[in-house]
Design a protein around this motif. Structure first.
Motif, PDB file in Angstrom:
ATOM      1  N   HIS A 247       0.819  -1.210   0.000  1.00  0.00           N
ATOM      2  CA  HIS A 247       0.000   0.000   0.000  1.00  0.00           C
ATOM      3  C   HIS A 247       0.858   1.267   0.000  1.00  0.00           C
ATOM      4  N   GLY A 248       2.086   1.145   0.480  1.00  0.00           N
ATOM      5  CA  GLY A 248       2.935   2.323   0.596  1.00  0.00           C
ATOM      6  C   GLY A 248       4.373   1.947   0.881  1.00  0.00           C
ATOM      7  N   ILE A 249       5.189   2.974   1.123  1.00  0.00           N
ATOM      8  CA  ILE A 249       6.612   2.769   1.359  1.00  0.00           C
ATOM      9  C   ILE A 249       7.086   3.591   2.555  1.00  0.00           C
ATOM     10  N   ASN A 250       8.174   3.133   3.155  1.00  0.00           N
ATOM     11  CA  ASN A 250       8.873   3.897   4.181  1.00  0.00           C
ATOM     12  C   ASN A 250      10.116   4.503   3.537  1.00  0.00           C
ATOM     13  N   VAL A 251      10.199   5.820   3.509  1.00  0.00           N
ATOM     14  CA  VAL A 251      11.349   6.521   2.940  1.00  0.00           C
ATOM     15  C   VAL A 251      12.272   6.946   4.082  1.00  0.00           C
ATOM     16  N   LYS A 252      13.541   6.578   3.974  1.00  0.00           N
ATOM     17  CA  LYS A 252      14.539   6.965   4.965  1.00  0.00           C
ATOM     18  C   LYS A 252      15.714   7.635   4.249  1.00  0.00           C
ATOM     19  N   LEU A 253      16.120   8.787   4.737  1.00  0.00           N
ATOM     20  CA  LEU A 253      17.189   9.524   4.074  1.00  0.00           C
ATOM     21  C   LEU A 253      18.487   8.732   4.037  1.00  0.00           C
ATOM     22  N   MET A 254      18.732   7.911   5.054  1.00  0.00           N
ATOM     23  CA  MET A 254      19.970   7.143   5.099  1.00  0.00           C
ATOM     24  C   MET A 254      19.971   5.988   4.099  1.00  0.00           C
ATOM     25  N   LYS A 255      18.823   5.686   3.538  1.00  0.00           N
ATOM     26  CA  LYS A 255      18.734   4.680   2.484  1.00  0.00           C
ATOM     27  C   LYS A 255      18.612   5.335   1.100  1.00  0.00           C
ATOM     28  N   SER A 256      17.949   6.464   1.042  1.00  0.00           N
ATOM     29  CA  SER A 256      17.678   7.124  -0.246  1.00  0.00           C
ATOM     30  C   SER A 256      18.848   7.955  -0.737  1.00  0.00           C
ATOM     31  N   ALA A 257      19.906   8.055   0.079  1.00  0.00           N
ATOM     32  CA  ALA A 257      21.074   8.888  -0.245  1.00  0.00           C
ATOM     33  C   ALA A 257      20.758  10.372  -0.152  1.00  0.00           C
ATOM     34  N   GLY A 258      19.781  10.723   0.683  1.00  0.00           N
ATOM     35  CA  GLY A 258      19.553  12.127   0.968  1.00  0.00           C
ATOM     36  C   GLY A 258      18.188  12.661   0.616  1.00  0.00           C
ATOM     37  N   MET A 259      18.041  13.974   0.740  1.00  0.00           N
ATOM     38  CA  MET A 259      16.765  14.653   0.608  1.00  0.00           C
ATOM     39  C   MET A 259      16.262  14.688  -0.830  1.00  0.00           C
ATOM     40  N   TYR A 260      17.156  14.935  -1.767  1.00  0.00           N
ATOM     41  CA  TYR A 260      16.716  15.055  -3.161  1.00  0.00           C
ATOM     42  C   TYR A 260      16.040  13.771  -3.625  1.00  0.00           C
ATOM     43  N   GLU A 261      16.717  12.632  -3.445  1.00  0.00           N
ATOM     44  CA  GLU A 261      16.125  11.391  -3.938  1.00  0.00           C
ATOM     45  C   GLU A 261      14.926  10.967  -3.086  1.00  0.00           C
ATOM     46  N   ALA A 262      14.943  11.285  -1.790  1.00  0.00           N
ATOM     47  CA  ALA A 262      13.770  11.001  -0.961  1.00  0.00           C
ATOM     48  C   ALA A 262      12.545  11.722  -1.517  1.00  0.00           C
ATOM     49  N   HIS A 263      12.739  12.970  -1.908  1.00  0.00           N
ATOM     50  CA  HIS A 263      11.632  13.735  -2.496  1.00  0.00           C
ATOM     51  C   HIS A 263      11.158  13.100  -3.794  1.00  0.00           C
ATOM     52  N   GLN A 264      12.093  12.632  -4.612  1.00  0.00           N
ATOM     53  CA  GLN A 264      11.725  11.949  -5.849  1.00  0.00           C
ATOM     54  C   GLN A 264      10.944  10.666  -5.562  1.00  0.00           C
ATOM     55  N   MET A 265      11.325   9.963  -4.504  1.00  0.00           N
ATOM     56  CA  MET A 265      10.618   8.733  -4.122  1.00  0.00           C
ATOM     57  C   MET A 265       9.192   9.034  -3.668  1.00  0.00           C
ATOM     58  N   ILE A 266       9.036  10.131  -2.926  1.00  0.00           N
ATOM     59  CA  ILE A 266       7.690  10.528  -2.487  1.00  0.00           C
ATOM     60  C   ILE A 266       6.808  10.815  -3.698  1.00  0.00           C
ATOM     61  N   LEU A 267       7.338  11.578  -4.650  1.00  0.00           N
ATOM     62  CA  LEU A 267       6.562  11.919  -5.848  1.00  0.00           C
ATOM     63  C   LEU A 267       6.202  10.675  -6.658  1.00  0.00           C
ATOM     64  N   LYS A 268       7.155   9.760  -6.797  1.00  0.00           N
ATOM     65  CA  LYS A 268       6.904   8.555  -7.585  1.00  0.00           C
ATOM     66  C   LYS A 268       5.905   7.650  -6.883  1.00  0.00           C
ATOM     67  N   ALA A 269       6.020   7.511  -5.579  1.00  0.00           N
ATOM     68  CA  ALA A 269       5.052   6.706  -4.832  1.00  0.00           C
ATOM     69  C   ALA A 269       3.651   7.268  -4.999  1.00  0.00           C
ATOM     70  N   ARG A 270       3.528   8.576  -4.937  1.00  0.00           N
ATOM     71  CA  ARG A 270       2.225   9.217  -5.136  1.00  0.00           C
ATOM     72  C   ARG A 270       1.672   8.907  -6.531  1.00  0.00           C
ATOM     73  N   SER A 271       2.549   8.904  -7.535  1.00  0.00           N
ATOM     74  CA  SER A 271       2.090   8.616  -8.898  1.00  0.00           C
ATOM     75  C   SER A 271       1.601   7.182  -9.035  1.00  0.00           C
ATOM     76  N   PHE A 272       2.071   6.301  -8.154  1.00  0.00           N
ATOM     77  CA  PHE A 272       1.629   4.907  -8.132  1.00  0.00           C
ATOM     78  C   PHE A 272       0.393   4.704  -7.257  1.00  0.00           C
ATOM     79  N   GLY A 273      -0.075   5.770  -6.615  1.00  0.00           N
ATOM     80  CA  GLY A 273      -1.199   5.653  -5.698  1.00  0.00           C
ATOM     81  C   GLY A 273      -0.816   5.069  -4.354  1.00  0.00           C
ATOM     82  N   MET A 274       0.465   5.171  -3.998  1.00  0.00           N
ATOM     83  CA  MET A 274       0.951   4.606  -2.740  1.00  0.00           C
ATOM     84  C   MET A 274       1.083   5.690  -1.676  1.00  0.00           C
TER      85      MET A 274
END
Length: 345
Positions: A247-274
């Motif tokens: 249904h969704g994802i847990n985004v962690k900055l220490m896994k995403s390599a920082g804020m920029y990619e975390a933000h990209q992950m949030i946007l992409k998850a939203r586009s998937f309806g997650m």
């Protein structure tokens, strides 16, 4: 670009136990970047199971050609360059990204949250994590969480129900559940999910092994509450294979390599309806402030690092009614920075 680093051992208030291991501290690498007189702070929290260390962090920093980073910062290009240096190492890459975001905000004289279009009025409550422990210590941990409105509970061992019942003997707060891949039988897992739903659980992270996509998807299709990917998702590229399985994802900055990619992950998850949970490792206020800047873009928040540690070197972020308060300060808005914290390397 002038670079300073500080190895730091972050001590936990209580031994922290999850389904597969326990620890009492976390190695941290704090960094300070000086770009034309503007200072930015970053943090790498290197929990042992992720494979990073003080030595690997320092070695990676020494491979970076810092003169490549010039304003205006191309964050997409920067993370591409860091990935080209060496695969992996997401935490120390996050430290660099966070420090550059801090500098970017200070150059623009804007908070990072405003740059990422995060509305402070949409800040979710943040949870307080209860690791696996004895009933006596569990009750102590719940008492420590008196200013929080949600408890996050680590499960995945044979005494899961005892742990939940212990919490329920002293608290009626809603629960976020993190099984950390601890459940192996999907029939038993779905029964447990329904039991937890009746006990006030609002979501469950990574119930089964991250490699068991079909098993987790089976639970997602039958669960009365959201099932989130945690260990199964680290970087942006991991998301494509998870669509429909959670249904969704847990985004962690220490896994995403920082804020920029975390933000990209949030946007992409939203586009998937997650849906999205903004999570953390054991962190100081530095990485916590970076997560807080993106938190209003998420459905749930688990950013409790400063509250679970004994020697956070910075001022703790301010909270009210279980929510972090976003001050209008440039960059991360990090406060209480000791003048003598950093040494050159």
């Amino acid at each position: 670009m002038q670079v300073n680093s500080k190895p730091y051992q972050l001590e936990l208030k209580h031994p922290f136990s999850i389904a597969k291991f326990s620890r009492t501290s976390t190695p941290i690498m704090l960094i300070r970047l000086n770009y034309e007189g503007i200072i930015g702070y970053g943090e790498a929290s290197m929990v042992p199971y992720m494979g990073e260390s003080m030595e690997s962090a320092r070695a990676f920093l020494n491979k970076v050609e810092w003169k490549r980073f010039a304003y205006p910062f191309d964050f997409a290009g920067i993370i591409k360059y860091l990935d080209e240096i060496e695969h992996g190492h997401p935490a120390i890459k996050a430290a660099i990204d966070i420090a550059l975001n801090d500098i970017n905000g200070k150059i623009l004289n804007k908070p990072c949250y405003e740059i990422y279009s995060a509305d402070p009025q949409k800040m979710p409550v943040t949870s307080y994590t209860i690791g696996i422990d004895t009933p006596e210590v569990i009750r102590e941990k719940v008492a420590d969480a008196e200013s929080f409105k949600v408890l996050k509970v680590k499960l995945g061992r044979e005494n899961d129900k005892e742990l939940i019942n212990t919490i329920r003997s002293v608290s009626n707060l809603p629960l976020y559940i993190d099984a950390n891949q601890g459940w192996a039988n999907k029939a038993e897992a779905i029964d447990m999910i329904y039991w937890l739903h009746d006990k006030g659980a609002l979501l469950i992270e990574q119930p089964m092994d991250k490699a068991n996509l079909d098993g987790n998807a089976w639970l997602t299709g039958r669960s009365p509450i959201p099932i989130l990917a945690d260990e199964a998702v680290q970087r942006l590229t991991d998301l494509d294979g998870l669509k429909g399985a959670y249904h969704g994802i847990n985004v962690k900055l220490m896994k995403s390599a920082g804020m920029y990619e975390a933000h990209q992950m949030i946007l992409k998850a939203r586009s998937f309806g997650m849906k999205v949970l903004m999570g953390c490792m054991s962190e100081t206020s530095c990485a916590t402030q970076a997560g807080i800047a993106l938190a209003p873009l998420c459905d749930w928040v688990d950013l409790d690092g400063p509250w679970l540690t004994k020697n956070n070197p910075f001022k703790a972020p301010e909270m009210a009614d279980g929510k972090y308060l976003l001050k209008y300060l440039p960059g991360l808005g990090l406060e209480g920075i000791p003048k003598d914290l950093f040494t050159s390397f």
